[in-house]
Design a protein around this motif. Structure first.
Motif, PDB file in Angstrom:
ATOM      1  N   GLU A   1     -15.944  -6.227   9.490  1.00 53.16           N
ATOM      2  CA  GLU A   1     -17.063  -5.869   8.626  1.00 53.16           C
ATOM      3  C   GLU A   1     -17.466  -4.407   8.781  1.00 53.16           C
ATOM      4  O   GLU A   1     -18.142  -3.857   7.904  1.00 53.16           O
ATOM      5  CB  GLU A   1     -18.263  -6.771   8.925  1.00 53.16           C
ATOM      6  N   THR A   2     -17.070  -3.788   9.877  1.00 55.11           N
ATOM      7  CA  THR A   2     -17.422  -2.387  10.110  1.00 55.11           C
ATOM      8  C   THR A   2     -16.527  -1.418   9.347  1.00 55.11           C
ATOM      9  O   THR A   2     -16.705  -0.199   9.468  1.00 55.11           O
ATOM     10  CB  THR A   2     -17.320  -2.073  11.607  1.00 55.11           C
ATOM     11  N   GLN A   3     -15.564  -1.932   8.559  1.00 55.13           N
ATOM     12  CA  GLN A   3     -14.659  -1.073   7.799  1.00 55.13           C
ATOM     13  C   GLN A   3     -14.700  -1.439   6.315  1.00 55.13           C
ATOM     14  O   GLN A   3     -13.706  -1.903   5.748  1.00 55.13           O
ATOM     15  CB  GLN A   3     -13.234  -1.171   8.339  1.00 55.13           C
ATOM     16  N   PRO A   4     -15.831  -1.236   5.642  1.00 57.51           N
ATOM     17  CA  PRO A   4     -15.859  -1.482   4.189  1.00 57.51           C
ATOM     18  C   PRO A   4     -14.991  -0.463   3.463  1.00 57.51           C
ATOM     19  O   PRO A   4     -14.900   0.701   3.856  1.00 57.51           O
ATOM     20  CB  PRO A   4     -17.337  -1.313   3.847  1.00 57.51           C
ATOM     21  N   GLY A   5     -14.363  -0.922   2.409  1.00 56.35           N
ATOM     22  CA  GLY A   5     -13.469  -0.048   1.653  1.00 56.35           C
ATOM     23  C   GLY A   5     -12.032  -0.096   2.102  1.00 56.35           C
ATOM     24  O   GLY A   5     -11.175   0.543   1.489  1.00 56.35           O
ATOM     25  N   VAL A   6     -11.724  -0.856   3.166  1.00 59.33           N
ATOM     26  CA  VAL A   6     -10.348  -1.029   3.623  1.00 59.33           C
ATOM     27  C   VAL A   6      -9.770  -2.270   2.957  1.00 59.33           C
ATOM     28  O   VAL A   6     -10.417  -3.330   2.943  1.00 59.33           O
ATOM     29  CB  VAL A   6     -10.272  -1.149   5.159  1.00 59.33           C
ATOM     30  N   GLY A   7      -8.572  -2.151   2.415  1.00 63.71           N
ATOM     31  CA  GLY A   7      -7.959  -3.294   1.747  1.00 63.71           C
ATOM     32  C   GLY A   7      -6.460  -3.104   1.617  1.00 63.71           C
ATOM     33  O   GLY A   7      -5.888  -2.104   2.057  1.00 63.71           O
ATOM     34  N   PHE A   8      -5.835  -4.098   0.997  1.00 65.71           N
ATOM     35  CA  PHE A   8      -4.395  -4.097   0.773  1.00 65.71           C
ATOM     36  C   PHE A   8      -4.137  -4.129  -0.731  1.00 65.71           C
ATOM     37  O   PHE A   8      -4.777  -4.895  -1.470  1.00 65.71           O
ATOM     38  CB  PHE A   8      -3.729  -5.302   1.441  1.00 65.71           C
ATOM     39  N   VAL A   9      -3.178  -3.309  -1.173  1.00 61.50           N
ATOM     40  CA  VAL A   9      -2.823  -3.198  -2.583  1.00 61.50           C
ATOM     41  C   VAL A   9      -1.434  -3.784  -2.769  1.00 61.50           C
ATOM     42  O   VAL A   9      -0.504  -3.455  -2.030  1.00 61.50           O
ATOM     43  CB  VAL A   9      -2.860  -1.740  -3.053  1.00 61.50           C
ATOM     44  N   VAL A  10      -1.301  -4.649  -3.779  1.00 56.28           N
ATOM     45  CA  VAL A  10      -0.013  -5.246  -4.120  1.00 56.28           C
ATOM     46  C   VAL A  10       0.268  -4.958  -5.591  1.00 56.28           C
ATOM     47  O   VAL A  10      -0.595  -5.167  -6.444  1.00 56.28           O
ATOM     48  CB  VAL A  10      -0.012  -6.768  -3.858  1.00 56.28           C
ATOM     49  N   LEU A  11       1.474  -4.489  -5.874  1.00 49.24           N
ATOM     50  CA  LEU A  11       1.902  -4.197  -7.233  1.00 49.24           C
ATOM     51  C   LEU A  11       2.978  -5.183  -7.647  1.00 49.24           C
ATOM     52  O   LEU A  11       3.771  -5.651  -6.815  1.00 49.24           O
ATOM     53  CB  LEU A  11       2.450  -2.772  -7.338  1.00 49.24           C
ATOM     54  N   ASP A  12       3.027  -5.486  -8.937  1.00 51.16           N
ATOM     55  CA  ASP A  12       4.085  -6.347  -9.450  1.00 51.16           C
ATOM     56  C   ASP A  12       5.443  -5.699  -9.209  1.00 51.16           C
ATOM     57  O   ASP A  12       5.652  -4.513  -9.498  1.00 51.16           O
ATOM     58  CB  ASP A  12       3.898  -6.570 -10.955  1.00 51.16           C
ATOM     59  N   GLY A  13       6.368  -6.481  -8.662  1.00 50.22           N
ATOM     60  CA  GLY A  13       7.698  -5.974  -8.383  1.00 50.22           C
ATOM     61  C   GLY A  13       7.855  -5.326  -7.033  1.00 50.22           C
ATOM     62  O   GLY A  13       8.969  -4.945  -6.661  1.00 50.22           O
ATOM     63  N   VAL A  14       6.766  -5.164  -6.281  1.00 52.22           N
ATOM     64  CA  VAL A  14       6.822  -4.564  -4.942  1.00 52.22           C
ATOM     65  C   VAL A  14       6.423  -5.635  -3.935  1.00 52.22           C
ATOM     66  O   VAL A  14       5.326  -6.186  -3.993  1.00 52.22           O
ATOM     67  CB  VAL A  14       5.891  -3.344  -4.836  1.00 52.22           C
ATOM     68  N   ARG A  15       7.297  -5.942  -2.994  1.00 52.20           N
ATOM     69  CA  ARG A  15       7.076  -7.049  -2.075  1.00 52.20           C
ATOM     70  C   ARG A  15       6.009  -6.734  -1.034  1.00 52.20           C
ATOM     71  O   ARG A  15       5.178  -7.578  -0.724  1.00 52.20           O
ATOM     72  CB  ARG A  15       8.391  -7.401  -1.357  1.00 52.20           C
TER      73      ARG A  15
END
Length: 479
Positions: A426-440
């Motif tokens: 919770e101390t790191q807002p704005g951190v996430g993972f991005v997934v694109l179509d066609g990229v594993r």
């Protein structure tokens, strides 16, 4: 000797043959020669393999023997001064070609190779067949400021997903913070990245605004390797999912900021929808061509208008081009929806809710080619809340409350590939993972954070062409 009764028709048993093999005597000197040759071969292999240690050591011994200790000290001083001068003159090339390759070789020798076979066995990546043990081969180690990348030759029958599932165990086994596996161009190899330090621990400041936005790579934040992260908006829609306080506003405002130059020039129109009464997006009203909030029927009407505009543009572009190019006459239309579930699931009026779902389905399925893009954020990723999540080619998962929600948002097996959204603190807002179509493989990103003052300043500087300070939307937001 006992007699053998032979019955007519039976086969006569044959006595076993006694074969005496000749005895070969090997001289002791030959055994000694074979033992010495074997040892010298191993020493030669090690000397060639670790030439970066043996070559300097050999040169140092030669200089010491030929010219004395003072000459050796002078050579070491000159080499050290050259390295320091290189570092001061061009730090980037020194780190890339001098320091980090040396660190990689040392870490491979000290950290990874001594424990490689045992770690492979305990993590389930080694196997035994026919009494022989087979271990994946460590080919190369590369280091940078933040972590290590290991290139490994997989065993037959293994796939990168097997290493993705074991990446967290590998990280703990080698005393690293996190681990992630990704495929390479060769089918027999995999790259495992371990993080020694987290480049996303600090808040990312707002990024510079380009006069003309690059829709093929909008700068939004920083990647896990410390490099800027750029998101492709052209030909895509973006879905943002995260729990309360996960930083969805950082992603939305980073996207809007990256488009602000086009908003001022007229190449981009942003239509904002804030079903929560305008609490999140009202500070940036001057940037928006349309701002809808509070009234579900009014928001449904704006979405219907977007569908009509999309269809008119499609009829003009049919047979002319397959991909829209933004112009002042036909700008890029970006629909920003802060809480999508409030439009698709929480509206009590069923007719209005169905109108909104129908319009969103049409925009998501037909809008990309004609320059109509949807950027939507939500908290609840369940299927009944968002029935058309598969129409979003770009998905961003921030901090989520349950492991099952990761695959709901980012796709099947995304968590096994390293998208640990439920582990983001919770101390790191704005951190996430991005997934694109066609990229594993998912990409870990920290998006830039904009304060309220940053947003108001952005609105004053990059005000939309048709938006005047006394407009109806701004008066409503101010009230």
């Amino acid at each position: 000797m006992p007699l053998i009764n032979v019955i007519p028709g039976d086969k006569i048993p044959v006595a076993p043959m006694n074969v005496r093999l000749p005895a070969w005597r090997v001289p002791g000197w030959l055994l000694m020669f074979w033992w010495l040759a074997r040892g010298m071969f191993r020493v030669t292999v090690l000397a060639v393999r670790y030439w970066w240690l043996t070559l300097p050591a050999g040169l140092a011994l030669w200089v010491r023997a030929e010219f004395g200790g003072l000459a050796l000290a002078a050579v070491v001083t000159v080499v050290a001064a050259g390295c320091v001068g290189w570092w001061r003159w061009h730090p980037a090339s020194w780190l890339r070609f001098g320091w980090y390759p040396l660190v990689a070789r040392v870490r491979a020798l000290v950290v990874y190779r001594p424990r490689w076979a045992s770690v492979m066995a305990t993590c389930g990546l080694a196997t035994v067949f026919g009494g022989d043990r087979y271990v994946p081969r460590l080919l190369r180690v590369r280091c940078d400021r933040w972590g290590d990348e290991l290139t490994v030759r997989m065993l037959p029958g293994q796939i990168p997903d097997d290493w993705g599932q074991a990446a967290e165990r590998l990280a703990y086994a080698f005393r690293q913070h996190t681990g992630q596996a990704r495929s390479t161009g060769r089918p027999d190899r995999v790259v495992v990245r371990f993080m020694r330090r987290d480049p996303l621990a600090g808040v990312v400041a707002p990024l510079p605004v380009a006069d003309t936005p690059d829709l093929g790579g909008l700068p939004l934040g920083v990647r896990e390797d410390g490099q800027p992260y750029r998101l492709r908006l052209a030909g895509s829609h973006v879905l943002i999912a995260g729990a309360t306080g996960a930083g969805k506003g950082s992603v939305l405002w980073s996207l809007i900021r990256s488009l602000a130059g086009g908003v001022r020039s007229g190449l981009v129109e942003v239509w904002a929808f804030d079903p929560k009464g305008g609490m999140e997006l009202a500070a940036g009203v001057p940037l928006f061509a349309r701002f809808a909030y509070d009234d579900p029927d009014g928001m449904a009407g704006v979405l219907d208008e977007a569908v009509k505009r999309m269809r008119l543009r499609a009829s003009r572009l049919r047979g002319v081009t397959r991909q829209h190019v933004p112009t002042v006459e036909e700008p890029l239309l970006v629909l920003v929806i802060d809480e999508l579930a409030a439009l698709t699931a929480y509206i009590t009026d069923r007719k209005v809710r169905d109108r909104i779902k129908e319009s969103l389905g049409l925009l998501l399925s037909q809008g990309r080619a004609v320059g109509v893009h949807v950027i939507a954020a939500l908290q609840d990723p369940r299927k009944d809340v968002l029935p058309f999540r598969d129409l979003f080619p770009t998905r961003i998962g921030l901090r989520l409350t349950e492991p099952e929600q990761v695959d709901m948002v980012l796709g099947d097996a995304a968590r096994d590939r390293g998208a640990l959204c439920d582990r983001i603190p919770e101390t790191q807002p704005g951190v996430g993972f991005v997934v694109l179509d066609g990229v594993r493989e998912p990409v870990r990103v920290r998006f830039a954070y904009l304060t309220d003052d940053d947003i108001r300043s952005l609105g004053r500087t990059y005000r939309h062409l048709d938006h005047t300070p006394d407009s109806t939307d701004e008066r409503k937001a101010a009230a």
